[in-house]
Design a protein around this motif. Structure first.
Motif, PDB file in Angstrom:
ATOM      1  N   THR A   1      -6.881 -28.549 -28.858  1.00 21.08           N
ATOM      2  CA  THR A   1      -7.965 -28.048 -29.701  1.00 21.08           C
ATOM      3  C   THR A   1      -8.819 -27.042 -28.940  1.00 21.08           C
ATOM      4  O   THR A   1      -9.169 -25.973 -29.460  1.00 21.08           O
ATOM      5  CB  THR A   1      -8.836 -29.217 -30.198  1.00 21.08           C
ATOM      6  OG1 THR A   1      -8.031 -30.101 -30.994  1.00 21.08           O
ATOM      7  CG2 THR A   1      -9.993 -28.722 -31.041  1.00 21.08           C
TER       8      THR A   1
ATOM      9  N   GLU B   1      -8.920 -19.877 -32.834  1.00 16.55           N
ATOM     10  CA  GLU B   1      -8.396 -20.674 -33.927  1.00 16.55           C
ATOM     11  C   GLU B   1      -8.935 -22.104 -33.825  1.00 16.55           C
ATOM     12  O   GLU B   1      -9.230 -22.594 -32.733  1.00 16.55           O
ATOM     13  CB  GLU B   1      -6.866 -20.680 -33.912  1.00 16.55           C
ATOM     14  CG  GLU B   1      -6.275 -19.270 -34.041  1.00 16.55           C
ATOM     15  CD  GLU B   1      -4.791 -19.271 -34.272  1.00 16.55           C
ATOM     16  OE1 GLU B   1      -4.145 -20.302 -34.024  1.00 16.55           O
ATOM     17  OE2 GLU B   1      -4.268 -18.229 -34.708  1.00 16.55           O
ATOM     18  N   THR B   2      -9.048 -22.749 -34.977  1.00 14.21           N
ATOM     19  CA  THR B   2      -9.508 -24.130 -35.006  1.00 14.21           C
ATOM     20  C   THR B   2      -8.320 -25.053 -35.241  1.00 14.21           C
ATOM     21  O   THR B   2      -7.230 -24.615 -35.616  1.00 14.21           O
ATOM     22  CB  THR B   2     -10.547 -24.351 -36.119  1.00 14.21           C
ATOM     23  OG1 THR B   2      -9.957 -24.023 -37.381  1.00 14.21           O
ATOM     24  CG2 THR B   2     -11.775 -23.484 -35.893  1.00 14.21           C
TER      25      THR B   2
ATOM     26  N   GLU C   1      -6.990 -28.947 -36.835  1.00 15.49           N
ATOM     27  CA  GLU C   1      -7.180 -30.163 -37.627  1.00 15.49           C
ATOM     28  C   GLU C   1      -6.142 -31.164 -37.138  1.00 15.49           C
ATOM     29  O   GLU C   1      -4.938 -30.945 -37.297  1.00 15.49           O
ATOM     30  CB  GLU C   1      -6.989 -29.854 -39.115  1.00 15.49           C
ATOM     31  CG  GLU C   1      -7.056 -31.065 -40.035  1.00 15.49           C
ATOM     32  CD  GLU C   1      -6.722 -30.692 -41.461  1.00 15.49           C
ATOM     33  OE1 GLU C   1      -5.846 -31.353 -42.061  1.00 15.49           O
ATOM     34  OE2 GLU C   1      -7.320 -29.721 -41.970  1.00 15.49           O
TER      35      GLU C   1
ATOM     36  N   THR D   1      -8.287 -19.033 -38.298  1.00 10.31           N
ATOM     37  CA  THR D   1      -7.197 -19.849 -38.814  1.00 10.31           C
ATOM     38  C   THR D   1      -7.324 -21.295 -38.345  1.00 10.31           C
ATOM     39  O   THR D   1      -7.643 -21.553 -37.191  1.00 10.31           O
ATOM     40  CB  THR D   1      -5.843 -19.296 -38.343  1.00 10.31           C
ATOM     41  OG1 THR D   1      -5.746 -17.921 -38.714  1.00 10.31           O
ATOM     42  CG2 THR D   1      -4.697 -20.070 -38.966  1.00 10.31           C
ATOM     43  N   THR D   2      -7.101 -22.226 -39.251  1.00  8.50           N
ATOM     44  CA  THR D   2      -7.088 -23.643 -38.896  1.00  8.50           C
ATOM     45  C   THR D   2      -5.651 -24.105 -38.768  1.00  8.50           C
ATOM     46  O   THR D   2      -4.851 -23.956 -39.699  1.00  8.50           O
ATOM     47  CB  THR D   2      -7.811 -24.492 -39.953  1.00  8.50           C
ATOM     48  OG1 THR D   2      -9.189 -24.093 -40.023  1.00  8.50           O
ATOM     49  CG2 THR D   2      -7.745 -25.974 -39.596  1.00  8.50           C
ATOM     50  N   ARG D   3      -5.312 -24.642 -37.621  1.00  7.96           N
ATOM     51  CA  ARG D   3      -3.969 -25.131 -37.347  1.00  7.96           C
ATOM     52  C   ARG D   3      -3.908 -26.645 -37.480  1.00  7.96           C
ATOM     53  O   ARG D   3      -4.802 -27.358 -37.040  1.00  7.96           O
ATOM     54  CB  ARG D   3      -3.545 -24.735 -35.931  1.00  7.96           C
ATOM     55  CG  ARG D   3      -3.567 -23.239 -35.696  1.00  7.96           C
ATOM     56  CD  ARG D   3      -2.543 -22.527 -36.554  1.00  7.96           C
ATOM     57  NE  ARG D   3      -2.505 -21.098 -36.273  1.00  7.96           N
ATOM     58  CZ  ARG D   3      -1.562 -20.288 -36.717  1.00  7.96           C
ATOM     59  NH1 ARG D   3      -0.587 -20.759 -37.474  1.00  7.96           N
ATOM     60  NH2 ARG D   3      -1.585 -19.004 -36.424  1.00  7.96           N
ATOM     61  N   LYS D   4      -2.838 -27.134 -38.072  1.00  3.61           N
ATOM     62  CA  LYS D   4      -2.645 -28.565 -38.235  1.00  3.61           C
ATOM     63  C   LYS D   4      -1.813 -29.095 -37.065  1.00  3.61           C
ATOM     64  O   LYS D   4      -0.695 -28.628 -36.840  1.00  3.61           O
ATOM     65  CB  LYS D   4      -1.948 -28.857 -39.560  1.00  3.61           C
ATOM     66  CG  LYS D   4      -2.771 -28.469 -40.777  1.00  3.61           C
ATOM     67  CD  LYS D   4      -2.003 -28.762 -42.060  1.00  3.61           C
ATOM     68  CE  LYS D   4      -2.828 -28.367 -43.274  1.00  3.61           C
ATOM     69  NZ  LYS D   4      -2.080 -28.609 -44.541  1.00  3.61           N
TER      70      LYS D   4
END
Length: 205
Positions: free
Chosen positions: A31, A39-40, A42, A2-5
């Motif tokens: 990060t 999780e990644t 952004e 999942t990419t988190r903002k």
């Protein structure tokens, strides 16, 4: 994965800015902490000094101008917020307050948040607890237990900082990552949720 903002709001007014430096280090640590949880991230940085006039206009008119909209949308659509202000007169500075005044009610409801501040002396560190944390609580953000204050002596080791500051940053970032991990990802803001009022269109807004 999942990419988190992550939205990073820096209210520093200098160039370079110690508030921006602290914000960047908190973002980098978050990060890393998210990566440890699979999780990644952004990261979008909002420099409030670049929107000073638009912030005043937003408060005076009640409308968010086109130039300010990407900054607002970054916070609205973020999974988490990192908010850092310099300490002015034992509190947050005017740009910081103007930005959060410009947000629609409910924007920060339940949003995981880290707060940070910088100042000329460590004696200003309580500004985080008596000014910034109550503001975020009023806006119904979920603020992590660890707030991060950086005084000039905290930068004595250069950009890498000294161990005490490193530990505070890592602890706050870990708390933020714990809140974010496992939550559903934030939905992108719907541009039709806030149509431009007819009166503003008539005036070329």
């Amino acid at each position: 994965m999942t990419t988190r903002k992550i939205a990073v709001v820096s209210a520093g007014i200098g160039v370079p800015s110690s508030s921006r430096l602290l914000a960047d280090r908190l973002a980098a640590a978050t990060t890393d902490a998210l990566a440890e949880r699979g999780e990644t991230a952004e990261v979008t940085v909002v420099e409030l000094r670049e929107h000073a006039h638009e912030l005043v206009d937003a408060v005076l008119t009640g409308f968010v101008a086109a130039g300010l909209r990407p900054a607002v949308d970054a916070v609205v659509g973020a999974d988490a917020l990192i908010a850092v202000t310099p300490t002015f007169s034992a509190s947050y500075n005017g740009l910081f307050k103007l930005f959060f005044d410009a947000l629609e009610d409910g924007t920060l409801d339940g949003k995981p948040t880290v707060i940070g501040a910088t100042g000329g002396t460590g004696r200003h560190s309580l500004a985080l607890e008596h000014a910034v944390r109550p503001l975020m609580a009023y806006l119904r953000a979920v603020v992590v237990p660890t707030a991060v204050f950086a005084a000039p002596e905290d930068w004595a080791g250069g950009a890498a900082g000294v161990p005490a500051l490193d530990r505070r940053i890592a602890r706050a970032a870990g708390e933020l990552a714990d809140l974010v991990a496992g939550r559903p990802a934030a939905a992108a803001p719907d541009p039709f949720d806030e149509p431009v009022p007819f009166e503003q269109l008539l005036h070329g807004g």
